[in-house]
Design a protein around this motif. Structure first.
Motif, PDB file in Angstrom:
ATOM      1  N   ARG A 193      18.411  -0.154  -6.156  1.00 52.18           N
ATOM      2  CA  ARG A 193      17.580   0.748  -5.360  1.00 52.18           C
ATOM      3  C   ARG A 193      16.106   0.588  -5.733  1.00 52.18           C
ATOM      4  NH1 ARG A 193      21.001   6.502  -5.565  1.00 52.18           N
ATOM      5  NH2 ARG A 193      23.049   5.527  -5.327  1.00 52.18           N
ATOM      6  N   VAL A 194      15.251   0.675  -4.713  1.00 55.30           N
ATOM      7  CA  VAL A 194      13.809   0.693  -4.921  1.00 55.30           C
ATOM      8  C   VAL A 194      13.232   1.801  -4.064  1.00 55.30           C
ATOM      9  CG1 VAL A 194      11.650  -0.597  -4.845  1.00 55.30           C
ATOM     10  CG2 VAL A 194      13.783  -1.806  -5.245  1.00 55.30           C
ATOM     11  N   CYS A 195      12.377   2.610  -4.659  1.00 54.56           N
ATOM     12  CA  CYS A 195      11.720   3.695  -3.933  1.00 54.56           C
ATOM     13  C   CYS A 195      10.216   3.451  -3.998  1.00 54.56           C
ATOM     14  CB  CYS A 195      12.074   5.044  -4.561  1.00 54.56           C
ATOM     15  SG  CYS A 195      11.428   6.464  -3.672  1.00 54.56           S
ATOM     16  N   LEU A 196       9.577   3.262  -2.839  1.00 51.65           N
ATOM     17  CA  LEU A 196       8.157   2.952  -2.780  1.00 51.65           C
ATOM     18  C   LEU A 196       7.352   4.207  -2.439  1.00 51.65           C
ATOM     19  CD1 LEU A 196       8.395  -0.433  -0.854  1.00 51.65           C
ATOM     20  CD2 LEU A 196       8.020  -0.106  -3.296  1.00 51.65           C
ATOM     21  N   SER A 197       6.233   4.378  -3.107  1.00 51.76           N
ATOM     22  CA  SER A 197       5.385   5.556  -2.902  1.00 51.76           C
ATOM     23  C   SER A 197       4.492   5.358  -1.684  1.00 51.76           C
ATOM     24  CB  SER A 197       4.509   5.797  -4.135  1.00 51.76           C
ATOM     25  OG  SER A 197       5.305   6.039  -5.269  1.00 51.76           O
ATOM     26  N   ILE A 198       4.582   6.285  -0.739  1.00 53.55           N
ATOM     27  CA  ILE A 198       3.695   6.252   0.425  1.00 53.55           C
ATOM     28  C   ILE A 198       3.460   7.680   0.887  1.00 53.55           C
ATOM     29  CG2 ILE A 198       5.661   5.794   1.981  1.00 53.55           C
ATOM     30  CD1 ILE A 198       3.518   4.200   3.694  1.00 53.55           C
ATOM     31  N   ASP A 199       2.220   8.132   0.774  1.00 55.95           N
ATOM     32  CA  ASP A 199       1.879   9.529   1.074  1.00 55.95           C
ATOM     33  C   ASP A 199       1.073   9.671   2.360  1.00 55.95           C
ATOM     34  OD1 ASP A 199       2.957  10.161  -1.531  1.00 55.95           O
ATOM     35  OD2 ASP A 199       1.111   9.305  -2.330  1.00 55.95           O
ATOM     36  N   ALA A 200       0.896   8.563   3.081  1.00 48.85           N
ATOM     37  CA  ALA A 200       0.175   8.574   4.355  1.00 48.85           C
ATOM     38  C   ALA A 200       0.278   7.174   4.946  1.00 48.85           C
ATOM     39  CB  ALA A 200      -1.292   8.952   4.153  1.00 48.85           C
ATOM     40  N   PRO A 243      -4.795   4.455   7.059  1.00 49.71           N
ATOM     41  CA  PRO A 243      -5.351   3.646   5.962  1.00 49.71           C
ATOM     42  C   PRO A 243      -6.332   4.363   5.047  1.00 49.71           C
ATOM     43  CG  PRO A 243      -5.233   2.339   7.954  1.00 49.71           C
ATOM     44  CD  PRO A 243      -4.884   3.737   8.346  1.00 49.71           C
ATOM     45  N   GLU A 244      -7.303   5.066   5.609  1.00 49.83           N
ATOM     46  CA  GLU A 244      -8.309   5.727   4.769  1.00 49.83           C
ATOM     47  C   GLU A 244      -7.703   6.863   3.954  1.00 49.83           C
ATOM     48  OE1 GLU A 244     -11.355   4.631   4.105  1.00 49.83           O
ATOM     49  OE2 GLU A 244     -10.667   2.946   5.341  1.00 49.83           O
ATOM     50  N   GLN A 245      -6.790   7.594   4.565  1.00 50.92           N
ATOM     51  CA  GLN A 245      -6.109   8.668   3.838  1.00 50.92           C
ATOM     52  C   GLN A 245      -5.294   8.093   2.684  1.00 50.92           C
ATOM     53  OE1 GLN A 245      -6.199  11.721   3.249  1.00 50.92           O
ATOM     54  NE2 GLN A 245      -4.564  12.895   4.221  1.00 50.92           N
ATOM     55  N   PHE A 246      -4.621   6.966   2.926  1.00 46.06           N
ATOM     56  CA  PHE A 246      -3.822   6.332   1.876  1.00 46.06           C
ATOM     57  C   PHE A 246      -4.711   5.926   0.700  1.00 46.06           C
ATOM     58  CE2 PHE A 246      -1.610   3.029  -0.375  1.00 46.06           C
ATOM     59  CZ  PHE A 246      -0.271   3.335  -0.266  1.00 46.06           C
ATOM     60  N   LYS A 247      -5.847   5.307   0.982  1.00 46.52           N
ATOM     61  CA  LYS A 247      -6.758   4.866  -0.076  1.00 46.52           C
ATOM     62  C   LYS A 247      -7.306   6.043  -0.867  1.00 46.52           C
ATOM     63  CE  LYS A 247      -8.331   0.665   2.275  1.00 46.52           C
ATOM     64  NZ  LYS A 247      -9.489  -0.010   2.913  1.00 46.52           N
ATOM     65  N   LYS A 248      -7.526   7.161  -0.187  1.00 50.61           N
ATOM     66  CA  LYS A 248      -8.050   8.349  -0.865  1.00 50.61           C
ATOM     67  C   LYS A 248      -7.027   8.899  -1.859  1.00 50.61           C
ATOM     68  CE  LYS A 248      -9.865  11.371   1.871  1.00 50.61           C
ATOM     69  NZ  LYS A 248      -9.974  12.501   2.826  1.00 50.61           N
ATOM     70  N   LEU A 249      -5.754   8.890  -1.461  1.00 55.11           N
ATOM     71  CA  LEU A 249      -4.710   9.447  -2.319  1.00 55.11           C
ATOM     72  C   LEU A 249      -4.299   8.485  -3.428  1.00 55.11           C
ATOM     73  CD1 LEU A 249      -2.430  11.029   0.424  1.00 55.11           C
ATOM     74  CD2 LEU A 249      -4.012  12.222  -1.081  1.00 55.11           C
ATOM     75  N   VAL A 257      -1.961   0.769   2.519  1.00 54.31           N
ATOM     76  CA  VAL A 257      -0.668   0.960   3.161  1.00 54.31           C
ATOM     77  C   VAL A 257      -0.016  -0.382   3.481  1.00 54.31           C
ATOM     78  CG1 VAL A 257      -1.600   1.089   5.529  1.00 54.31           C
ATOM     79  CG2 VAL A 257       0.526   2.291   4.942  1.00 54.31           C
ATOM     80  N   GLU A 258      -0.842  -1.421   3.672  1.00 50.07           N
ATOM     81  CA  GLU A 258      -0.297  -2.756   3.942  1.00 50.07           C
ATOM     82  C   GLU A 258       0.536  -3.274   2.766  1.00 50.07           C
ATOM     83  OE1 GLU A 258      -3.399  -1.878   4.419  1.00 50.07           O
ATOM     84  OE2 GLU A 258      -3.721  -2.089   6.588  1.00 50.07           O
ATOM     85  N   SER A 259       0.190  -2.828   1.550  1.00 50.46           N
ATOM     86  CA  SER A 259       0.958  -3.258   0.373  1.00 50.46           C
ATOM     87  C   SER A 259       2.393  -2.757   0.443  1.00 50.46           C
ATOM     88  CB  SER A 259       0.292  -2.747  -0.906  1.00 50.46           C
ATOM     89  OG  SER A 259      -0.996  -3.285  -1.061  1.00 50.46           O
ATOM     90  N   VAL A 260       2.564  -1.525   0.895  1.00 54.89           N
ATOM     91  CA  VAL A 260       3.911  -0.966   1.029  1.00 54.89           C
ATOM     92  C   VAL A 260       4.671  -1.694   2.134  1.00 54.89           C
ATOM     93  CG1 VAL A 260       5.244   1.130   1.414  1.00 54.89           C
ATOM     94  CG2 VAL A 260       3.055   1.263   0.232  1.00 54.89           C
ATOM     95  N   ASP A 261       3.967  -1.993   3.221  1.00 56.36           N
ATOM     96  CA  ASP A 261       4.562  -2.732   4.335  1.00 56.36           C
ATOM     97  C   ASP A 261       5.063  -4.093   3.853  1.00 56.36           C
ATOM     98  OD1 ASP A 261       5.351  -3.554   6.815  1.00 56.36           O
ATOM     99  OD2 ASP A 261       3.385  -3.394   7.754  1.00 56.36           O
ATOM    100  N   GLY A 264      13.893   2.806  -0.196  1.00 49.91           N
ATOM    101  CA  GLY A 264      13.485   4.163   0.143  1.00 49.91           C
ATOM    102  C   GLY A 264      12.008   4.382  -0.091  1.00 49.91           C
ATOM    103  N   VAL A 265      11.543   5.569   0.243  1.00 52.13           N
ATOM    104  CA  VAL A 265      10.141   5.933   0.046  1.00 52.13           C
ATOM    105  C   VAL A 265      10.063   7.328  -0.560  1.00 52.13           C
ATOM    106  CG1 VAL A 265       9.223   4.477   1.897  1.00 52.13           C
ATOM    107  CG2 VAL A 265       9.945   6.831   2.417  1.00 52.13           C
ATOM    108  N   GLU A 266       8.962   7.565  -1.278  1.00 54.35           N
ATOM    109  CA  GLU A 266       8.663   8.902  -1.787  1.00 54.35           C
ATOM    110  C   GLU A 266       7.333   9.363  -1.212  1.00 54.35           C
ATOM    111  OE1 GLU A 266       8.407  11.206  -6.045  1.00 54.35           O
ATOM    112  OE2 GLU A 266       7.026   9.561  -5.665  1.00 54.35           O
TER     113      GLU A 266
END
Length: 450
Positions: free
Chosen positions: A133-140, A143-149, A155-159, A180-182
């Motif tokens: 199992r792998v769970c990847l962190s993505i909170d938005a 793009p700009e919101q992702f970089k802020k958090l 977000v492209e890294s998660v993709d 999965g994602v968190e």
């Protein structure tokens, strides 16, 4: 000290079918191993960014991993992450390979990651080594919101990570690997939750974990969207609030009128309503913190509930296995870490019972500044894991947690008291020695891969 368990015993242990079974067994059923405290991002919700944190940077060594091996035949799950980014430990694949050989076939191995370092070759290496199992962190997904958090991330890294892992699963003939994602829910990103889940499901995610942010200071607390009262207190208060509104009584005036010597009829109705509510709460054994209840942002709570409902619809539509947190604190507490027989191992070999007591940090989760100190029962440099797990001190601690005879500090109008704010915790107001009264994991608002 070697142990042998068959698959049926393992499943029974993992699910804790007997009272205290997994927690009081002679071997842990789950291990959380902090492979590193180093990270390639600077996320605002990380404990490492907290001013009270005393986390040193280091990697979990092969020598320490060998001290875990006697416990591996009894494991139902091995989660290889802590504060840092697991992919930064160069021995990660060797740990997975070794664990896969020693763990039962029914057990699983996984970790959480920010995904930045997940290349095609690394994904193949991990899947081929036996990762489940792998769970990847993505909170938005904006793009700009992702970089802020997640400072330094995209977000492209998660993709790319999801794509690399899916390709590796095909190449290695491992369709059983679960991706999965968190999502860490905060005021400034909660509206993105449904779209983020749909985005992840389209890219192969099969499960999703949503957790509230853990506030580390007063300013950070403004990002928290969970309700800092119990679910039972909220339900009782909401019913009385609606009843009062129907009778034309504004209970929000209570702080203003409660101490008045001479009251108007309307003012007396406010006091009478609150006193009747308190009486019912006392009969039901529910603690009411009127200051917190009267300060609730009801529109915001309704908005969060609506977003969670939309997230459930997305999960049903896409087949995503979704775990949502509670919006209010669960009155009937449940420590999944202890109940499921978990042990937590820091990068330096320290063994602790849970996420809450794994590291030192300041937190503001209950509405006041609290210093949380780790609870350590031994170190792998001096003992192997089974010796530590079966020590009288660690076993007694787990039994005391299972009794749930400790206060819920977040629901107490007198908190924080000298007991929980003591330099060295000795006991709480129930005269118990487990420092769990201020833990909100057992109240259902914080979640993790487990």
């Amino acid at each position: 000290m070697k142990i042998n368990v068959n698959q049926a015993d393992l499943i029974e242990t993992v699910h804790g079918t007997e009272a205290g079974g997994a927690a009081l067994a002679d071997h842990p059923a789950k291990l959380f191993v902090e492979t590193t405290t180093r990270c390639n991002l600077n996320c605002l919700m990380c404990v490492k960014q907290n001013r009270g944190s005393e986390v040193c940077e280091g990697d979990f060594s092969p020598e320490l991993f060998s001290r875990l091996e006697p416990a591996l035949p009894g494991l139902g799950a091995l989660i290889l992450n802590g504060i840092g980014e697991p992919l930064m430990n160069p021995y990660l694949e060797s740990y997975i390979q070794r664990a896969r050989k020693l763990m039962p076939a029914a057990g699983w191995i996984g970790f959480q990651s920010n995904g930045v370092l997940m290349t095609n070759l690394r994904a193949i290496s991990l899947v081929d080594s036996g990762l489940d199992r792998v769970c990847l962190s993505i909170d938005a997904i904006e793009p700009e919101q992702f970089k802020k958090l997640r400072e330094g991330g995209e977000v492209e890294s998660v993709d790319r990570a999801l794509s690399s892992l899916q390709s590796a699963m095909k190449q290695c003939g491992r369709p059983d690997v679960k991706l999965g994602v968190e999502f860490v829910a905060m005021r400034n990103n909660i509206a993105e939750l449904p779209a983020t889940l749909e985005w992840a499901a389209r890219r192969g995610a099969r499960f999703a974990i949503v957790t509230h942010v853990l506030p580390y200071d007063r300013q950070h607390a403004g990002e928290a969207i969970f309700c800092n009262v119990s679910d039972q207190a909220l339900a009782l208060y909401s019913a009385w609030r609606a009843k009062a509104a129907g009778a034309g009584v504004d209970i929000n005036r209570y702080p203003e009128v409660r101490w008045k010597y001479s009251r108007t009829a309307d003012e007396q109705a406010v006091v009478d309503t609150i006193e009747a509510m308190k009486s019912e709460a006392e009969r039901q054994g529910i603690m009411l913190d009127m200051k917190k209840l009267l300060a609730l942002e009801h529109e915001h709570l309704e908005e969060t509930a609506a977003i969670f409902s939309a997230a459930k619809e997305i999960a049903e539509k896409t087949g995503l296995d979704l775990r949502l947190p509670e919006i209010a604190l669960r009155e009937q507490r449940k420590c999944s870490f202890v109940e499921e027989g978990s042990a937590f191992v820091s990068w330096n070999g320290d063994v602790s019972p849970c996420y809450f007591l794994w590291h030192r940090y300041d937190c503001y989760a209950s509405g006041w500044n609290q210093i949380v100190k780790p609870r350590v029962f031994g170190n792998l440099q001096r003992q192997d894991l089974l010796e530590i797990w079966n020590s009288p001190q660690f076993r007694s601690f787990r039994g005391d947690v299972l009794a749930y005879d400790y206060p819920s500090c977040a629901s107490c109008g007198l908190a924080p008291c000298d007991y929980v704010q003591a330099e060295e915790f000795e006991q709480d107001c129930h005269i118990r020695s487990v420092p769990c009264g201020a833990c909100l994991w057992c109240a259902g608002v914080f979640q993790c891969m487990r």
